[in-house]
Motif scaffolding. Sequence first.
Motif, mmCIF file in Angstrom:
data_model
loop_
_atom_site.group_PDB
_atom_site.id
_atom_site.type_symbol
_atom_site.label_atom_id
_atom_site.label_comp_id
_atom_site.label_asym_id
_atom_site.label_seq_id
_atom_site.Cartn_x
_atom_site.Cartn_y
_atom_site.Cartn_z
ATOM 1 N N LEU A 1 0.824 -1.208 0.000
ATOM 2 C CA LEU A 1 0.000 0.000 0.000
ATOM 3 C C LEU A 1 0.867 1.271 0.000
ATOM 4 O O LEU A 1 0.533 2.265 -0.644
ATOM 5 C CB LEU A 1 -0.962 0.004 1.187
ATOM 6 C CG LEU A 1 -2.079 -1.036 1.129
ATOM 7 C CD1 LEU A 1 -2.921 -0.991 2.398
ATOM 8 C CD2 LEU A 1 -2.942 -0.836 -0.096
ATOM 9 N N GLY A 2 1.978 1.235 0.716
ATOM 10 C CA GLY A 2 2.905 2.368 0.721
ATOM 11 C C GLY A 2 3.491 2.602 -0.664
ATOM 12 O O GLY A 2 3.613 3.746 -1.116
ATOM 13 N N SER A 3 3.852 1.533 -1.362
ATOM 14 C CA SER A 3 4.395 1.656 -2.718
ATOM 15 C C SER A 3 3.343 2.176 -3.689
ATOM 16 O O SER A 3 3.632 3.028 -4.541
ATOM 17 C CB SER A 3 4.926 0.305 -3.208
ATOM 18 O OG SER A 3 5.980 -0.135 -2.385
ATOM 19 N N VAL A 4 2.113 1.678 -3.579
ATOM 20 C CA VAL A 4 1.033 2.149 -4.442
ATOM 21 C C VAL A 4 0.769 3.631 -4.179
ATOM 22 O O VAL A 4 0.642 4.431 -5.115
ATOM 23 C CB VAL A 4 -0.250 1.303 -4.233
ATOM 24 C CG1 VAL A 4 -1.457 1.965 -4.895
ATOM 25 C CG2 VAL A 4 -0.046 -0.093 -4.777
ATOM 26 N N PHE A 5 0.712 4.027 -2.914
ATOM 27 C CA PHE A 5 0.486 5.422 -2.569
ATOM 28 C C PHE A 5 1.610 6.310 -3.104
ATOM 29 O O PHE A 5 1.353 7.380 -3.669
ATOM 30 C CB PHE A 5 0.351 5.590 -1.057
ATOM 31 C CG PHE A 5 0.178 7.012 -0.636
ATOM 32 C CD1 PHE A 5 -1.023 7.676 -0.834
ATOM 33 C CD2 PHE A 5 1.229 7.703 -0.049
ATOM 34 C CE1 PHE A 5 -1.182 8.995 -0.458
ATOM 35 C CE2 PHE A 5 1.078 9.029 0.327
ATOM 36 C CZ PHE A 5 -0.125 9.684 0.125
ATOM 37 N N ALA A 6 2.853 5.868 -2.976
ATOM 38 C CA ALA A 6 3.987 6.646 -3.488
ATOM 39 C C ALA A 6 3.908 6.778 -5.006
ATOM 40 O O ALA A 6 4.168 7.851 -5.561
ATOM 41 C CB ALA A 6 5.307 5.989 -3.074
ATOM 42 N N GLY A 7 3.532 5.701 -5.683
ATOM 43 C CA GLY A 7 3.402 5.754 -7.139
ATOM 44 C C GLY A 7 2.297 6.711 -7.576
ATOM 45 O O GLY A 7 2.480 7.507 -8.500
ATOM 46 N N VAL A 8 1.153 6.655 -6.903
ATOM 47 C CA VAL A 8 0.043 7.549 -7.227
ATOM 48 C C VAL A 8 0.446 8.993 -6.946
ATOM 49 O O VAL A 8 0.145 9.902 -7.731
ATOM 50 C CB VAL A 8 -1.225 7.152 -6.434
ATOM 51 C CG1 VAL A 8 -2.298 8.224 -6.509
ATOM 52 C CG2 VAL A 8 -1.756 5.823 -6.940
ATOM 53 N N LEU A 9 1.146 9.232 -5.863
ATOM 54 C CA LEU A 9 1.600 10.577 -5.522
ATOM 55 C C LEU A 9 2.570 11.118 -6.572
ATOM 56 O O LEU A 9 2.457 12.273 -7.004
ATOM 57 C CB LEU A 9 2.254 10.586 -4.140
ATOM 58 C CG LEU A 9 2.683 11.941 -3.612
ATOM 59 C CD1 LEU A 9 1.474 12.843 -3.416
ATOM 60 C CD2 LEU A 9 3.444 11.774 -2.312
ATOM 61 N N LEU A 10 3.505 10.299 -7.022
ATOM 62 C CA LEU A 10 4.450 10.737 -8.058
ATOM 63 C C LEU A 10 3.743 11.039 -9.375
ATOM 64 O O LEU A 10 4.056 12.029 -10.046
ATOM 65 C CB LEU A 10 5.538 9.688 -8.265
ATOM 66 C CG LEU A 10 6.584 9.591 -7.154
ATOM 67 C CD1 LEU A 10 7.526 8.425 -7.416
ATOM 68 C CD2 LEU A 10 7.355 10.879 -7.037
ATOM 69 N N VAL A 11 2.779 10.220 -9.760
ATOM 70 C CA VAL A 11 2.013 10.475 -10.982
ATOM 71 C C VAL A 11 1.213 11.767 -10.841
ATOM 72 O O VAL A 11 1.163 12.579 -11.768
ATOM 73 C CB VAL A 11 1.100 9.275 -11.325
ATOM 74 C CG1 VAL A 11 0.097 9.627 -12.407
ATOM 75 C CG2 VAL A 11 1.943 8.085 -11.750
ATOM 76 N N ALA A 12 0.608 11.994 -9.680
ATOM 77 C CA ALA A 12 -0.156 13.223 -9.451
ATOM 78 C C ALA A 12 0.754 14.460 -9.528
ATOM 79 O O ALA A 12 0.380 15.478 -10.128
ATOM 80 C CB ALA A 12 -0.863 13.167 -8.106
#
Length: 169
Positions: A13-24
Amino acid sequence: MSDFISNTLADFLGSVFAGVLLVAIYVVIQWFLAATDVEIGYSWSFHGTMESPSHLWVNLDVRNRSRSKTYYLANIAYIKGKLPVAAFDKKSIWGAELKPGTITYLNGAPVQSFTSLKECLDAEVHVRLQNGRQFWLQGAGPGQHKRGRLQRAAFWLRGKLGAGSVPVE
């Protein structure tokens, strides 16, 4: 075993959140660059005197701040409210190329239906690019670009970054 599952789930979940944050963040930066790469100012010119001007036309100061995109101008529309108050100027700026990092000064064609400077200042000047992007220019005085709060903030930030010699592209 449950510690392993909860740790793995937390890492996932931390990796998914970091990926979504970077894309945003990437999307916001791309929007910022696209929203502030072309800036248009304008003024009005005329022949004759201020009391009885003839041959009124718009002068455009177009700045392409992009480092990689070339834009092409399409036309100028003169609008008051939602209705056109003069014929579209489809020839004077059509195809004018805005190369990356350039400032271009262009004259529009004389607007036949305008007979006073007050009519000019009451009208919105809409400049369109060939990709469909549109800029509307109106304000308290010549050259004032009508913008929303978010776009004003973006232009302010880009101006501050540019004044500090910080490359934003």
